[in-house]
Structures are given as C-alpha cells and as structure tokens.
Motif scaffolding. Structure first.
Motif, mmCIF file in Angstrom:
data_model
loop_
_atom_site.group_PDB
_atom_site.id
_atom_site.type_symbol
_atom_site.label_atom_id
_atom_site.label_comp_id
_atom_site.label_asym_id
_atom_site.label_seq_id
_atom_site.Cartn_x
_atom_site.Cartn_y
_atom_site.Cartn_z
ATOM 1 N N ALA A 12 6.251 11.286 -12.635
ATOM 2 C CA ALA A 12 6.729 11.298 -11.253
ATOM 3 C C ALA A 12 8.254 11.349 -11.246
ATOM 4 N N VAL A 13 8.809 12.328 -10.562
ATOM 5 C CA VAL A 13 10.253 12.469 -10.398
ATOM 6 C C VAL A 13 10.600 11.959 -8.998
ATOM 7 N N ILE A 14 11.386 10.894 -8.913
ATOM 8 C CA ILE A 14 11.664 10.211 -7.650
ATOM 9 C C ILE A 14 13.059 10.590 -7.160
ATOM 10 N N PHE A 15 13.157 10.906 -5.869
ATOM 11 C CA PHE A 15 14.426 11.186 -5.206
ATOM 12 C C PHE A 15 14.655 10.138 -4.113
ATOM 13 N N ARG A 16 15.797 9.511 -4.140
ATOM 14 C CA ARG A 16 16.162 8.518 -3.111
ATOM 15 C C ARG A 16 17.299 9.084 -2.277
ATOM 16 N N LEU A 17 16.962 9.350 -1.001
ATOM 17 C CA LEU A 17 17.920 9.961 -0.085
ATOM 18 C C LEU A 17 18.493 11.258 -0.661
ATOM 19 N N GLY A 18 17.605 12.026 -1.281
ATOM 20 C CA GLY A 18 17.988 13.319 -1.834
ATOM 21 C C GLY A 18 18.597 13.270 -3.204
ATOM 22 N N ARG A 19 18.837 12.078 -3.745
ATOM 23 C CA ARG A 19 19.448 11.950 -5.065
ATOM 24 C C ARG A 19 18.380 11.559 -6.096
ATOM 25 N N LEU A 20 18.527 12.115 -7.288
ATOM 26 C CA LEU A 20 17.604 11.788 -8.366
ATOM 27 C C LEU A 20 17.778 10.330 -8.763
ATOM 28 N N PHE A 28 4.142 2.719 -10.585
ATOM 29 C CA PHE A 28 5.575 2.699 -10.286
ATOM 30 C C PHE A 28 5.733 2.414 -8.794
ATOM 31 N N PHE A 29 6.942 2.009 -8.413
ATOM 32 C CA PHE A 29 7.216 1.572 -7.039
ATOM 33 C C PHE A 29 8.211 2.523 -6.392
ATOM 34 N N ILE A 30 8.001 2.765 -5.104
ATOM 35 C CA ILE A 30 8.932 3.544 -4.296
ATOM 36 C C ILE A 30 9.255 2.749 -3.036
ATOM 37 N N VAL A 31 10.351 3.119 -2.418
ATOM 38 C CA VAL A 31 10.753 2.499 -1.156
ATOM 39 C C VAL A 31 10.417 3.471 -0.032
ATOM 40 N N PRO A 32 9.515 3.099 0.858
ATOM 41 C CA PRO A 32 9.149 4.022 1.942
ATOM 42 C C PRO A 32 10.348 4.408 2.790
ATOM 43 N N CYS A 33 10.271 5.593 3.371
ATOM 44 C CA CYS A 33 11.262 6.154 4.296
ATOM 45 C C CYS A 33 12.474 6.752 3.579
ATOM 46 N N ILE A 34 12.864 6.218 2.438
ATOM 47 C CA ILE A 34 14.048 6.753 1.766
ATOM 48 C C ILE A 34 13.728 7.389 0.418
ATOM 49 N N ASP A 35 12.536 7.145 -0.123
ATOM 50 C CA ASP A 35 12.144 7.701 -1.422
ATOM 51 C C ASP A 35 11.088 8.785 -1.226
ATOM 52 N N SER A 36 11.210 9.825 -2.017
ATOM 53 C CA SER A 36 10.191 10.866 -2.118
ATOM 54 C C SER A 36 10.000 11.187 -3.597
ATOM 55 N N TYR A 37 8.777 11.537 -3.972
ATOM 56 C CA TYR A 37 8.504 11.801 -5.384
ATOM 57 C C TYR A 37 7.613 13.032 -5.510
ATOM 58 N N CYS A 42 0.819 -1.213 0.000
ATOM 59 C CA CYS A 42 0.000 0.000 0.000
ATOM 60 C C CYS A 42 0.850 1.260 0.000
ATOM 61 N N LEU A 43 2.059 1.158 0.569
ATOM 62 C CA LEU A 43 2.962 2.295 0.592
ATOM 63 C C LEU A 43 3.948 2.300 -0.562
ATOM 64 N N CYS A 44 4.144 1.157 -1.173
ATOM 65 C CA CYS A 44 5.151 1.067 -2.238
ATOM 66 C C CYS A 44 4.597 1.351 -3.622
ATOM 67 N N ILE A 45 3.338 0.998 -3.857
ATOM 68 C CA ILE A 45 2.756 1.131 -5.196
ATOM 69 C C ILE A 45 2.107 2.495 -5.329
ATOM 70 N N LYS A 46 2.487 3.217 -6.354
ATOM 71 C CA LYS A 46 1.914 4.508 -6.677
ATOM 72 C C LYS A 46 1.464 4.520 -8.134
ATOM 73 N N VAL A 47 0.519 5.418 -8.431
ATOM 74 C CA VAL A 47 -0.043 5.512 -9.782
ATOM 75 C C VAL A 47 -0.050 6.971 -10.215
ATOM 76 N N VAL A 48 0.364 7.213 -11.450
ATOM 77 C CA VAL A 48 0.258 8.552 -12.049
ATOM 78 C C VAL A 48 -0.582 8.457 -13.312
ATOM 79 N N GLN A 49 -1.246 9.565 -13.646
ATOM 80 C CA GLN A 49 -2.131 9.593 -14.799
ATOM 81 C C GLN A 49 -1.335 9.690 -16.101
ATOM 82 N N GLU A 50 -2.067 9.580 -17.208
ATOM 83 C CA GLU A 50 -1.431 9.643 -18.531
ATOM 84 C C GLU A 50 -0.722 10.971 -18.760
ATOM 85 N N TYR A 51 -1.258 12.049 -18.206
ATOM 86 C CA TYR A 51 -0.698 13.382 -18.426
ATOM 87 C C TYR A 51 0.265 13.788 -17.318
ATOM 88 N N GLU A 52 0.662 12.859 -16.450
ATOM 89 C CA GLU A 52 1.560 13.179 -15.344
ATOM 90 C C GLU A 52 2.841 12.360 -15.423
#
Length: 305
Positions: free
Chosen positions: A66-74, A85-94, A54-64
């Motif tokens: 997502a730019v993901i940063f892991r520990l502040g790095r692109l 798309f998938f993110i890692v909780p606690c260390i990823d922000s998008y 529930c925390l790892c799976i994210k969805v973006v629309q056709e017109y969007e």
C-alpha cells in the motif's frame, strides 16, 4: 530548488521522494493549513473512538503493498504491508499495488522485415512490480504503459531482422526484447522477467511459395539420393560380375539361389532365365551338324551322276 540525490526504492525519513526516475528531497514544509487539517482529523478519530477504527485500520495481502499519500504527499516509511496498517481518514489516501508476476499478450503487430516481407507477430510478456512507490509516483499507469512499450519494442526489434532470422532465432529476439524492456521500465519500478514470441503468421501467398520451394528442395534431395544409390549399386554389381566371371559355376549357383528364393514365396509361375553362353554353345553345335549333313547329300548326288 529541489536537491537531487541518488534513487532509492523507499523514501528516507527526511522527506525524500522519487519522481521521474530520480529521487529528490522536498525542502518546503507542509504548511499551516495541512497542520490544522491533520489536527482536526486526529481529534475526530479520538472523538468517535472506537467506531473510527473501522475507517483507520486497513489490511493488505502478502503479495500486495500500500502506497499512502497524506494531503497529496507521499507518506514517510515507504510502502506499507503486508498485514495491518493505519490511515487517517479525510487526509490520507492509499493505493494497492500487486507484486505478483503478471502476463499479458502483445497484440498482433504488422511488421515489415529487413528483407521487405510483411509478417504478423504477437508475443507474451511476463512482468512484476519491483518497487511499489516508483510504480505509483513515476508513471501514470505502469501496466498500460508497459503494454504499449512492449508493442513498440516488438516492432522495432523485428524490423531489424530478416524473415529467416525471425523464424529461426526466436530465443535471441526474445532476449533482446526482454533486455530493452527491462531497461526502459526500470524507472517505473517494473521488472520484465521474460518475453516470448508466441506466433509468426505469414501471408497466404508467401506460405504457398515457401511450401513449393520446400517441396522442390525435397524432390531435388530425393533425386540426388536415388542417383547416389544407383551409382553405389552399379559399382557393387560390377564387382560381383568380376567375381562371377572368374568362376562360371558361381553363376549357376546364383541361379539356384534365385530359384530357391522364388519357390519360397509359393508362386505358381517361375521364370527361369537361360544363360546366353549356354544357348550359343547349342547353336554352334547345331550349325556344325547341319553343315556335315549338307555335305554328305551333295556327295551322294555327285556319286549318282
């Protein structure tokens, strides 16, 4: 020291990122602390499976995107989406970036034209994000920055034009502004598609002066047109008089045509002009008769004496 390379829209797999309008490749490693935090995050995901989905799976629309940063790095691979798309909780922000065309109004700007006339001009700008990564990494707020740049560009461009050009050459002004904004926002990943001058407001006193000037110009043109019409009419009358002079009967026919036109309108009073030549002929005949009568009376008196 970073090694600068040619700018790309997406980072490559060697850790290349974009900042300040140019791309660079970072040579330093994430570090031991970053590796430990990443390992702990993966262990937590496995331990809490399947609830962690529930925390790892994210969805973006056709017109969007997502730019993901892991520990502040692109994160490698560029912007994610559309879809899952998938993110890692606690260390990823998008951050989500909207790629649709957006329009905004440029606030009314008080501008002093080249001929020292104060006008208020507002415009509308259409833009879209061309590169989601550049829009997030090269500028703090691309939308707000583009708005401020549009207002400044509007003042700079119109300050080099006089009032007549501002009122009559809106298309060329819009094209100049669009080109200038597009060049300035290209490092931000923003594409300015169109700029339109929406309204030009003049001071009330200037509006009255322009209205008076336009009215005077219209009256002058009307007088010139009326004078040209009178000149042509006089020439036509001169030619008609020459034709009628060749045949006196033509004047009588013209009188009859005039009477016919008047009678067709059902008027109760008809004014018929008598020709002066006809009256003068009658006057000559009357004078000759009076002269003869006066002479006969004198002769009679002399005879009586």
């Amino acid at each position: 020291m970073d090694h600068y390379q040619k700018q790309n829209n997406h980072p490559n797999h060697s850790g290349q990122h974009s900042a300040g309008g140019v791309s660079y490749t970072s040579t330093d490693s994430p570090g031991l602390c970053a590796f430990i935090l990443t390992l702990i995050s993966y262990l937590l995901i496995v331990a809490t499976f399947p609830f962690s989905l529930c925390l790892c799976i994210k969805v973006v629309q056709e017109y969007e995107r997502a730019v993901i940063f892991r520990l502040g790095r692109l994160l490698k691979g560029g912007a994610k989406g559309p879809g899952i798309f998938f993110i890692v909780p606690c260390i990823d922000s998008y951050r989500k970036v909207d790629l649709r065309t957006v329009s905004f109004d440029v606030p009314p700007q008080e501008i002093l034209s080249l001929d020292s006339v104060s006008v208020t001009v507002d415009a509308v700008v259409y833009m879209r994000v061309r590169s989601a990564i550049n829009a997030e990494t090269n500028v703090d707020d691309y939308s707000h920055s583009t708005r401020l740049l549009a207002a400044t560009t509007l003042r700079n461009v119109l300050g080099t034009r006089n009032l007549a050009e501002i009122l009559s050459e809106r298309e060329s002004i819009s094209a100049t502004m669009q080109s200038s904004l597009d060049d300035a926002t290209d490092p931000w990943g923003v594409k300015v598609e169109r700029v339109e001058i929406k309204d030009v407001r003049l001071p009330v006193q200037l509006q009255r002066a322009m209205a008076a000037e336009a009215e005077a110009a219209r009256e002058a043109r009307a007088k010139v047109i009326a004078a040209e019409g009178e000149q042509r009419a006089s020439r036509a009358l001169k030619e008609a008089a020459e034709v009628i002079n060749e045949s006196p009967a033509a004047l009588q026919l013209r009188y009859m045509q005039t009477l016919n036109a008047i009678s067709a309108e059902k008027n109760s009073t008809i004014i018929f002009p008598l020709p002066i030549d006809l009256l003068s002929q009658y006057m000559k005949n009357g004078n000759s008769k009076n002269g003869k009568n006066g002479k006969s009376k004198k002769d009679l008196l002399s005879d009586d004496e």
